[in-house]
Design a protein around this motif. Sequence first.
Motif, PDB file in Angstrom:
ATOM      1  N   ILE A  93      -6.628 -29.641 -20.193  1.00 13.71           N
ATOM      2  CA  ILE A  93      -5.462 -30.484 -19.765  1.00 13.71           C
ATOM      3  C   ILE A  93      -5.753 -31.036 -18.657  1.00 13.71           C
ATOM      4  CG2 ILE A  93      -4.363 -28.623 -18.225  1.00 13.71           C
ATOM      5  CD1 ILE A  93      -1.749 -29.134 -19.855  1.00 13.71           C
ATOM      6  N   GLY A  94      -5.036 -32.130 -18.268  1.00 14.68           N
ATOM      7  CA  GLY A  94      -5.146 -33.221 -17.157  1.00 14.68           C
ATOM      8  C   GLY A  94      -6.451 -33.674 -17.182  1.00 14.68           C
ATOM      9  N   GLY A  95      -7.376 -33.527 -16.154  1.00 16.09           N
ATOM     10  CA  GLY A  95      -8.306 -34.566 -16.211  1.00 16.09           C
ATOM     11  C   GLY A  95      -9.622 -33.793 -17.261  1.00 16.09           C
ATOM     12  N   SER A  96      -9.304 -32.857 -17.734  1.00 10.31           N
ATOM     13  CA  SER A  96     -10.044 -31.917 -18.936  1.00 10.31           C
ATOM     14  C   SER A  96      -9.600 -32.489 -20.263  1.00 10.31           C
ATOM     15  CB  SER A  96     -10.107 -30.388 -18.691  1.00 10.31           C
ATOM     16  OG  SER A  96     -10.810 -30.074 -17.554  1.00 10.31           O
ATOM     17  N   SER A 146     -12.623 -26.308 -18.599  1.00 11.76           N
ATOM     18  CA  SER A 146     -11.659 -26.182 -17.515  1.00 11.76           C
ATOM     19  C   SER A 146     -12.534 -26.017 -16.311  1.00 11.76           C
ATOM     20  CB  SER A 146     -10.928 -24.922 -17.557  1.00 11.76           C
ATOM     21  OG  SER A 146     -10.109 -24.603 -16.481  1.00 11.76           O
ATOM     22  N   LYS A 147     -12.423 -26.813 -15.294  1.00  9.19           N
ATOM     23  CA  LYS A 147     -13.276 -26.787 -14.143  1.00  9.19           C
ATOM     24  C   LYS A 147     -13.145 -25.489 -13.359  1.00  9.19           C
ATOM     25  CE  LYS A 147     -12.734 -29.295 -10.063  1.00  9.19           C
ATOM     26  NZ  LYS A 147     -12.818 -30.482  -9.004  1.00  9.19           N
ATOM     27  N   SER A 148     -11.639 -25.251 -13.225  1.00 11.64           N
ATOM     28  CA  SER A 148     -11.403 -23.940 -12.359  1.00 11.64           C
ATOM     29  C   SER A 148     -11.503 -22.718 -13.114  1.00 11.64           C
ATOM     30  CB  SER A 148     -10.028 -24.091 -11.761  1.00 11.64           C
ATOM     31  OG  SER A 148      -9.189 -24.109 -13.050  1.00 11.64           O
ATOM     32  N   GLY A 149     -11.274 -22.829 -14.356  1.00 11.20           N
ATOM     33  CA  GLY A 149     -11.496 -21.728 -15.287  1.00 11.20           C
ATOM     34  C   GLY A 149      -9.958 -20.852 -15.201  1.00 11.20           C
ATOM     35  N   THR A 197      -6.597 -22.450 -15.339  1.00  9.91           N
ATOM     36  CA  THR A 197      -5.484 -23.096 -15.741  1.00  9.91           C
ATOM     37  C   THR A 197      -4.825 -22.539 -16.835  1.00  9.91           C
ATOM     38  OG1 THR A 197      -6.477 -25.096 -14.979  1.00  9.91           O
ATOM     39  CG2 THR A 197      -4.754 -25.520 -16.600  1.00  9.91           C
ATOM     40  N   GLY A 201     -11.309 -33.471 -11.536  1.00  7.23           N
ATOM     41  CA  GLY A 201     -10.898 -33.457 -12.812  1.00  7.23           C
ATOM     42  C   GLY A 201     -10.410 -34.849 -13.349  1.00  7.23           C
ATOM     43  N   ARG A 202      -9.780 -35.831 -12.762  1.00 12.82           N
ATOM     44  CA  ARG A 202      -9.473 -37.241 -13.056  1.00 12.82           C
ATOM     45  C   ARG A 202     -10.598 -38.015 -13.108  1.00 12.82           C
ATOM     46  NH1 ARG A 202      -6.966 -35.334  -8.820  1.00 12.82           N
ATOM     47  NH2 ARG A 202      -7.110 -36.304  -6.780  1.00 12.82           N
ATOM     48  N   GLN A 213      -2.960 -40.624 -14.471  1.00  8.02           N
ATOM     49  CA  GLN A 213      -3.540 -39.440 -13.876  1.00  8.02           C
ATOM     50  C   GLN A 213      -4.329 -39.760 -12.598  1.00  8.02           C
ATOM     51  OE1 GLN A 213      -6.014 -36.251 -15.428  1.00  8.02           O
ATOM     52  NE2 GLN A 213      -5.657 -35.082 -13.707  1.00  8.02           N
ATOM     53  N   GLU A 272      -2.393 -39.184  -9.337  1.00 10.71           N
ATOM     54  CA  GLU A 272      -2.585 -37.893  -8.873  1.00 10.71           C
ATOM     55  C   GLU A 272      -3.545 -38.154  -7.553  1.00 10.71           C
ATOM     56  OE1 GLU A 272      -5.008 -34.810 -10.926  1.00 10.71           O
ATOM     57  OE2 GLU A 272      -2.932 -33.733 -11.062  1.00 10.71           O
ATOM     58  N   GLN A 275      -4.911 -32.659  -4.768  1.00  9.22           N
ATOM     59  CA  GLN A 275      -3.836 -32.824  -5.392  1.00  9.22           C
ATOM     60  C   GLN A 275      -2.881 -31.583  -5.343  1.00  9.22           C
ATOM     61  OE1 GLN A 275      -6.987 -32.924  -7.409  1.00  9.22           O
ATOM     62  NE2 GLN A 275      -7.169 -30.575  -7.431  1.00  9.22           N
ATOM     63  N   VAL A 320       0.643 -30.387  -7.296  1.00  7.24           N
ATOM     64  CA  VAL A 320       0.791 -30.005  -8.492  1.00  7.24           C
ATOM     65  C   VAL A 320       0.876 -28.414  -8.423  1.00  7.24           C
ATOM     66  CG1 VAL A 320      -0.405 -31.815  -9.510  1.00  7.24           C
ATOM     67  CG2 VAL A 320      -1.575 -29.640  -9.088  1.00  7.24           C
ATOM     68  N   LYS A 363       3.642 -24.969 -10.412  1.00  9.06           N
ATOM     69  CA  LYS A 363       2.902 -23.911 -11.068  1.00  9.06           C
ATOM     70  C   LYS A 363       3.196 -22.288 -10.572  1.00  9.06           C
ATOM     71  CE  LYS A 363      -1.631 -26.303 -11.682  1.00  9.06           C
ATOM     72  NZ  LYS A 363      -2.955 -26.449 -11.217  1.00  9.06           N
TER      73      LYS A 363
HETATM   74  O1  LIG Z   1     -10.167 -28.503 -15.433  1.00  7.79           O
HETATM   75  P1  LIG Z   1      -9.160 -27.517 -14.910  1.00  7.79           P
HETATM   76  O2  LIG Z   1      -9.525 -26.873 -13.493  1.00  7.79           O
HETATM   77  O3  LIG Z   1      -8.475 -26.470 -15.922  1.00  7.79           O
HETATM   78  O4  LIG Z   1      -7.714 -28.334 -14.275  1.00  7.79           O
HETATM   79  C1  LIG Z   1      -7.002 -29.084 -15.128  1.00  7.79           C
HETATM   80  C2  LIG Z   1      -5.925 -29.933 -14.529  1.00  7.79           C
HETATM   81  O5  LIG Z   1      -5.117 -29.173 -13.630  1.00  7.79           O
HETATM   82  C3  LIG Z   1      -4.769 -29.308 -12.358  1.00  7.79           C
HETATM   83  O6  LIG Z   1      -3.338 -28.889 -12.255  1.00  7.79           O
HETATM   84  C4  LIG Z   1      -4.827 -30.632 -11.541  1.00  7.79           C
HETATM   85  O7  LIG Z   1      -3.553 -31.156 -11.434  1.00  7.79           O
HETATM   86  C5  LIG Z   1      -5.501 -31.642 -12.576  1.00  7.79           C
HETATM   87  O8  LIG Z   1      -6.048 -32.369 -11.504  1.00  7.79           O
HETATM   88  C6  LIG Z   1      -6.632 -30.908 -13.224  1.00  7.79           C
HETATM   89  O9  LIG Z   1      -7.603 -31.895 -14.030  1.00  7.79           O
END
Ligand SMILES: O=P(O)(O)OC[C@H]1O[C@H](O)[C@H](O)[C@@H](O)[C@@H]1O
Length: 526
Positions: A154-157, A211-214, A216, A269-270, A352, A356, A495, A498, A502
């Motif tokens: 989602i988002g940048g991913s 998912s960059k963060s793993g 989301t 992400g973006r 985005q 963002e 960002q 956001v 959450k």
């Molecule tokens: O790739 P992820 O860590 O799952 O993040 C996915 C997205 O979620 C976040 O809420 C940010 O607003 C975005 O900048 C990001 O791209």
Amino acid sequence: MINWNNLDTLEAFKELKETPLVDLNKVMSGEAGAERVKTYNIPMAEGLNYNFAAKKVDDTTLKALEKLATEAELSDKFAALYNGEVVNTGENRLVLHHMTRGQLGEAVNADGVDKRTFYTTQQKRIAEFADKVHNGAITNGAGEKFTTVVQIGIGGSDLGPRAMYIALENWAKKNNSFKMEAHFISNVDPDDASAVLTSIDVAHSLFILVSKSGTTLETLTNESFVKNALKEAGLDPAKHMIAVTSETSPLAKSDDYLDAFYMDDYIGGRFSSTSSVGGAVLSLAFGPDVFADFLEGASAEDKLALNKDVLKNPAMLDALIGVYERNVLGYECTAVLPYSQGLSRFPAHLQQLDMESNGKSVNRFNEPVNYPTGPVIFGEPGTNGQHSFYQLLHQGTNIVPLQFIGFKNSQLENDVTIQDSTSQQKLCANVAAQIVAFACGKDDNNPNKTFKGGRPSSIITGDKLTPKSLGALLSHFENKVMFQGFLWNINSFDQEGVQLGKVLAKRVLAHDTDGALKVYSQMLGI
Ligand SMILES: O=P(O)(O)OC[C@H]1O[C@H](O)[C@H](O)[C@@H](O)[C@@H]1O
């Protein structure tokens, strides 16, 4: 030493505010208008051109913008960024997305590795993996080839990779580069995953968890959704799923995936379409060579962004004109209007990328800024938008600067001649007509039929939407957003805005609510 100062403290900005206003209706009319269209044009990479004739600028404004670029030290700030300074001050991180497609300056070492080598190593690993999927060395549990790839993110991913996939799908089909059909699951609305899963052959599908963060919520929920569907079909999820994440994320080095490819915290992400985030799906869908061409286009455009001469640096000029429109002329929105069906999701990606990044109210030092920053961005492809919201653009009370994009040729080159013109010619005729209609307007005795004009636009033109020109286009907007962030003295790379939603959503799910949140939750049946 770089000086990070607020826009309204710069002498050049004060001068810019005093430059005479340009009467667009006048300068775009007659022979002078024709001359302007020819001169106010800058070549971009990969055969693209940035034309700003229909912007409210003249040589005096341009001089003032050049001064502003110098005083704001835009080129030095860009150099600091690509040479590995901590430009993302909010998160205390480097900003290295340019390095996924080239090295603009010095080698950057972080986390004990050379970062350019890190990104190219991931690209090579993805290329090898994609080749193996295409030639059947990597198969599903039954030893059959994968035919479909599904990105979960989602988002940048999601937005960038999806927009890039859609942009190249027709081109790839025409040029024998179409390897696998791609689908995308992003929304936590269960109807999204359900619809995709029922439309594909799950047994021959490879899922990419991105998912960059793993961490989301939406993406992890959709991962479970897909895993359940695989199990219900009697399939082993670990044989159908790969991951793209950062090495520090909880998803890294897990046995749940066939393989994992990495990006890192230095790529927002973006800004991640040219990293493994876009690389995996695009290499699987179209082959690694197509992805390499896309990177080459982005790299060529990045090099133009190095130019200190504003008139040879389309991204910087676009950024400066945008700031002039936002902070001097007071325009609040920008519409992105690609006359290209392939770019149908490009405006969604730019929403985005731009909002963002630059939707901020404090500067890099956490002090409130007392001038407007990022505009509201929206858009749709032409000519569809003409039959929708252009009424407001032509005759509404707000002036909305417009960013057109148009190509001489279609991607599939399958066309018909009806009433003496092809569909492609009709498409291009419309974009030319719109620019002039917006700029020059039309008098009429009936006020309801009067077009005041004076509505500014620019256009990026090209021969055809290809992997290289798409890469150049993407780089242009990424760099424009970056330069605008520098001008506004904000951090375009975090960002925080956001987060609050959450946190509150988690409280709703944990039934830890009171007041308005409680009533809204009950209203929605939670
Ligand atoms: O790739 P992820 O860590 O799952 O993040 C996915 C997205 O979620 C976040 O809420 C940010 O607003 C975005 O900048 C990001 O791209």
